[in-house]
Design a protein around this motif. Structure first.
Motif, short mmCIF file in Angstrom:
data_model
loop_
_atom_site.label_atom_id
_atom_site.label_comp_id
_atom_site.label_asym_id
_atom_site.label_seq_id
_atom_site.Cartn_x
_atom_site.Cartn_y
_atom_site.Cartn_z
N ALA A 14 0.81 -1.21 0.00
CA ALA A 14 0.00 0.00 0.00
C ALA A 14 0.85 1.27 0.00
CB ALA A 14 -0.93 0.00 1.23
N GLY A 15 2.03 1.19 -0.58
CA GLY A 15 2.92 2.35 -0.55
C GLY A 15 2.95 3.16 -1.82
N GLY A 16 2.07 2.81 -2.79
CA GLY A 16 2.11 3.48 -4.09
C GLY A 16 1.72 4.94 -4.05
N GLU A 17 2.37 5.73 -4.91
CA GLU A 17 2.12 7.17 -4.94
C GLU A 17 0.84 7.51 -5.68
OE1 GLU A 17 4.60 11.23 -6.18
OE2 GLU A 17 5.52 9.26 -6.30
N GLY A 18 0.51 6.76 -6.74
CA GLY A 18 -0.75 6.98 -7.44
C GLY A 18 -0.81 8.28 -8.22
N LYS A 19 0.25 8.60 -8.96
CA LYS A 19 0.29 9.88 -9.69
C LYS A 19 -0.83 10.01 -10.71
CE LYS A 19 5.29 10.69 -9.29
NZ LYS A 19 6.56 10.84 -10.06
N ARG A 20 -1.22 8.88 -11.31
CA ARG A 20 -2.25 8.95 -12.36
C ARG A 20 -3.63 9.28 -11.81
NH1 ARG A 20 -2.50 3.57 -15.38
NH2 ARG A 20 -2.35 2.80 -13.23
N LEU A 21 -3.76 9.24 -10.48
CA LEU A 21 -5.05 9.53 -9.86
C LEU A 21 -5.09 10.93 -9.24
CD1 LEU A 21 -7.68 7.96 -9.72
CD2 LEU A 21 -7.00 7.08 -7.49
N LEU A 22 -4.09 11.74 -9.56
CA LEU A 22 -4.13 13.13 -9.10
C LEU A 22 -5.38 13.83 -9.65
CD1 LEU A 22 -0.38 14.12 -9.59
CD2 LEU A 22 -1.61 14.06 -7.41
N PRO A 23 -5.97 14.78 -8.91
CA PRO A 23 -5.53 15.36 -7.64
C PRO A 23 -5.99 14.60 -6.39
CG PRO A 23 -7.45 16.51 -8.40
CD PRO A 23 -7.14 15.49 -9.47
N LEU A 24 -6.66 13.44 -6.55
CA LEU A 24 -7.17 12.71 -5.39
C LEU A 24 -6.05 12.17 -4.52
CD1 LEU A 24 -10.11 10.71 -7.05
CD2 LEU A 24 -10.12 13.03 -6.09
N VAL A 406 -13.52 13.58 -17.48
CA VAL A 406 -13.92 13.65 -16.08
C VAL A 406 -13.21 14.83 -15.42
CG1 VAL A 406 -13.93 12.48 -13.85
CG2 VAL A 406 -14.31 11.17 -15.97
N ILE A 407 -13.97 15.69 -14.78
CA ILE A 407 -13.44 16.85 -14.09
C ILE A 407 -13.15 16.48 -12.65
CG2 ILE A 407 -13.91 19.24 -13.44
CD1 ILE A 407 -16.10 19.08 -15.76
N ALA A 408 -11.97 16.83 -12.16
CA ALA A 408 -11.59 16.45 -10.79
C ALA A 408 -11.09 17.65 -10.02
CB ALA A 408 -10.52 15.37 -10.82
N LEU A 409 -11.61 17.81 -8.81
CA LEU A 409 -11.15 18.86 -7.88
C LEU A 409 -10.53 18.19 -6.67
CD1 LEU A 409 -13.33 20.33 -9.68
CD2 LEU A 409 -13.65 21.85 -7.73
N GLY A 410 -9.38 18.68 -6.24
CA GLY A 410 -8.69 18.12 -5.11
C GLY A 410 -9.30 18.52 -3.77
N LYS A 411 -8.74 17.97 -2.73
CA LYS A 411 -9.23 18.19 -1.38
C LYS A 411 -9.29 19.68 -1.03
CE LYS A 411 -7.95 16.67 3.31
NZ LYS A 411 -6.94 15.87 4.05
N GLY A 412 -10.50 20.17 -0.73
CA GLY A 412 -10.68 21.55 -0.33
C GLY A 412 -10.41 22.57 -1.41
N GLN A 413 -10.33 22.17 -2.68
CA GLN A 413 -10.00 23.11 -3.76
C GLN A 413 -11.10 24.17 -3.91
OE1 GLN A 413 -8.85 21.24 -7.44
NE2 GLN A 413 -9.16 23.08 -8.67
N ARG A 414 -10.67 25.38 -4.14
CA ARG A 414 -11.60 26.50 -4.24
C ARG A 414 -12.28 26.51 -5.59
NH1 ARG A 414 -11.50 31.57 -6.32
NH2 ARG A 414 -12.81 33.13 -5.30
N VAL A 415 -13.58 26.74 -5.58
CA VAL A 415 -14.37 26.88 -6.80
C VAL A 415 -14.74 28.33 -6.97
CG1 VAL A 415 -16.50 26.22 -8.00
CG2 VAL A 415 -15.29 24.55 -6.56
#
Length: 416
Positions: A14-24, A406-415
């Motif tokens: 479970a140590g993967g960085e997961g860059k392709r799933l940014l910004p999540l 698919v539109i993605a907003l990260g944690k707490g990102q301002r709209v």
């Protein structure tokens, strides 16, 4: 395993960085990403192992692991009286001042866990896939075969081979003849092999590695030490250890299509998704909400376990409606929600519209706002009248947009 059965230690990578799933994954490890409203991705592999009576499990972590560590320690509490446990194990630099060089090196640096437990077998599973699987059936085949390692494989279209490790089975269908890591032009499966109905329109298939392995302990330890001595190795389970054991004639193949769990349906039997990209993550959510879902979260005979806190039931007021959706506890719906998955604490104000979207914990969609085809991470506040998924050019300027739109907003990102 239960007393009387073979002793098995579970190791979850479970140590993967997961860059392709940014910004999540900007603020957390990929296995800690929310899925299906209330779950974390790591809950699926842990549920499969625990349901399959593998009750001593180490979760190897590294990248931004606080959220993952907290979830594992607060949710996955086993019976200490019986000696069972699920424990996160951070990178400890036991072999020198370095972090994990790859998944194989992660296990090499954590071999103290194996030496302490002294299991007969070690189940090494990935932490970021969505599926149900009874590992006992794979273990039984491994023991019967006498292989050093058995890898779980699933049929995928040959056009997708560049995303997976590809297994070429031997003529008996249970031994691995060759293993190629993400090849562009792999050999197809032999024509004699039956193609599952879901892939009938694309008979050119390959066996993809699911990233799940069962090792005989002695074979695992010896393979890790041989790999550590190879300066040219990537020190990866799929790219290094499996090819090594394949070359030695010690690798077996387990066909995931033959795995069955209690309570499965003909529609979700054999379901497995790698949700490593935003598009795959979004599509897997859409699989959950159909009248006959491709993956059934409500199978009580093989439950997926999690903990989502002490929350009040979801509430609908002011004409709020929801259809073809999953609405978690603690949500307040006063607008319109369709074909969406809402995590706990989401608020949708009057006049707001949420369509085909995935909203994580505590997202607030203001009065008259519109959210379409989007994934909003936790604590995102959508102001009254704002729109997401309405103006593609504006969305592309402000937010992350996947190849599939698919539109993605990260944690707490301002709209705006």
């Amino acid at each position: 395993m239960r007393r009387g059965g073979p002793s098995v230690l579970g190791i979850v990578l479970a140590g993967g960085e997961g860059k392709r799933l940014l910004p999540l994954t900007a603020d957390r490890a990929k296995p800690a990403v929310t899925f299906g409203g209330t779950y974390r991705l790591v809950d699926f592999v842990l549920s499969n192992l625990v349901n399959g009576d593998i009750l001593r499990i180490c979760v190897l972590t590294q990248y931004k692991s606080h959220s993952l560590d907290r979830h594992v320690t607060t949710t996955w509490r086993m019976s200490s009286l019986l000696g069972n446990y699920v424990t996160p194990v951070p990178a400890q630099q036991r072999l020198g001042p370095r972090w994990f060089l790859g998944s194989a090196d992660a296990i090499l640096q954590s071999l103290n866990l194996v030496h302490d437990e002294q299991p007969e077998y070690v189940a090494v599973f990935g932490a970021d896939h969505v599926y149900r699987m009874d590992p006992r059936q794979m273990l039984a085949q491994h023991i019967e075969s006498g292989a050093g390692v058995t890898v779980a494989g699933i049929r995928v279209p040959r056009t997708e081979s560049a995303s997976f490790g590809v297994i070429t089975p031997a003529s008996d269908g249970q031994r691995v003849d060759s293993f190629l890591e993400k090849p562009a032009d792999p050999p197809p499966l032999p024509k004699a092999r039956e193609v599952p109905p879901g892939l009938a329109d694309d008979p050119a298939c390959v066996f993809a590695s699911m990233g799940n392995y069962v090792f005989t302990t002695k074979a695992l330890i010896e393979a890790l030490h041989r790999d550590a001595e190879d300066e040219n190795s990537a020190h990866d389970m799929g790219g290094s250890i499996l090819p090594q054991l394949t070359d030695r004639g010690e690798a077996g193949l387990y066909d995931f299509s033959e795995n069955h769990v209690p309570g499965e349906t003909t529609r979700d039997q054999g379901y497995w998704r790698d949700v490593g990209t935003l598009d795959a993550y979004y599509d897997a959510h859409m699989d959950l909400i159909a009248e006959r879902p491709a993956f059934n979260l409500y199978n009580r005979q093989w439950p997926i376990y999690t903990s989502s806190g002490q929350l009040s039931p979801a509430r609908f007021n002011a004409g709020g409606i929801a259809s073809e959706s999953i609405i978690s506890a603690g949500c307040l719906i006063r607008g319109q929600v369709t074909r969406s998955v809402l995590s706990p604490g989401v608020v949708v104000d009057p006049g707001a519209v949420v369509q085909g979207s995935v909203l994580h914990d505590n997202v607030h969609v203001g009065r008259g706002a519109v959210v379409r085809g989007a994934v909003l991470d936790k604590n995102v506040q959508v102001p009254p009248g704002a729109t997401i998924g309405v103006n593609p050019e504006r969305d592309a300027e402000l937010y992350s947009v996947s190849k599939g739109g698919v539109i993605a907003l990260g944690k707490g990102q301002r709209v705006p």
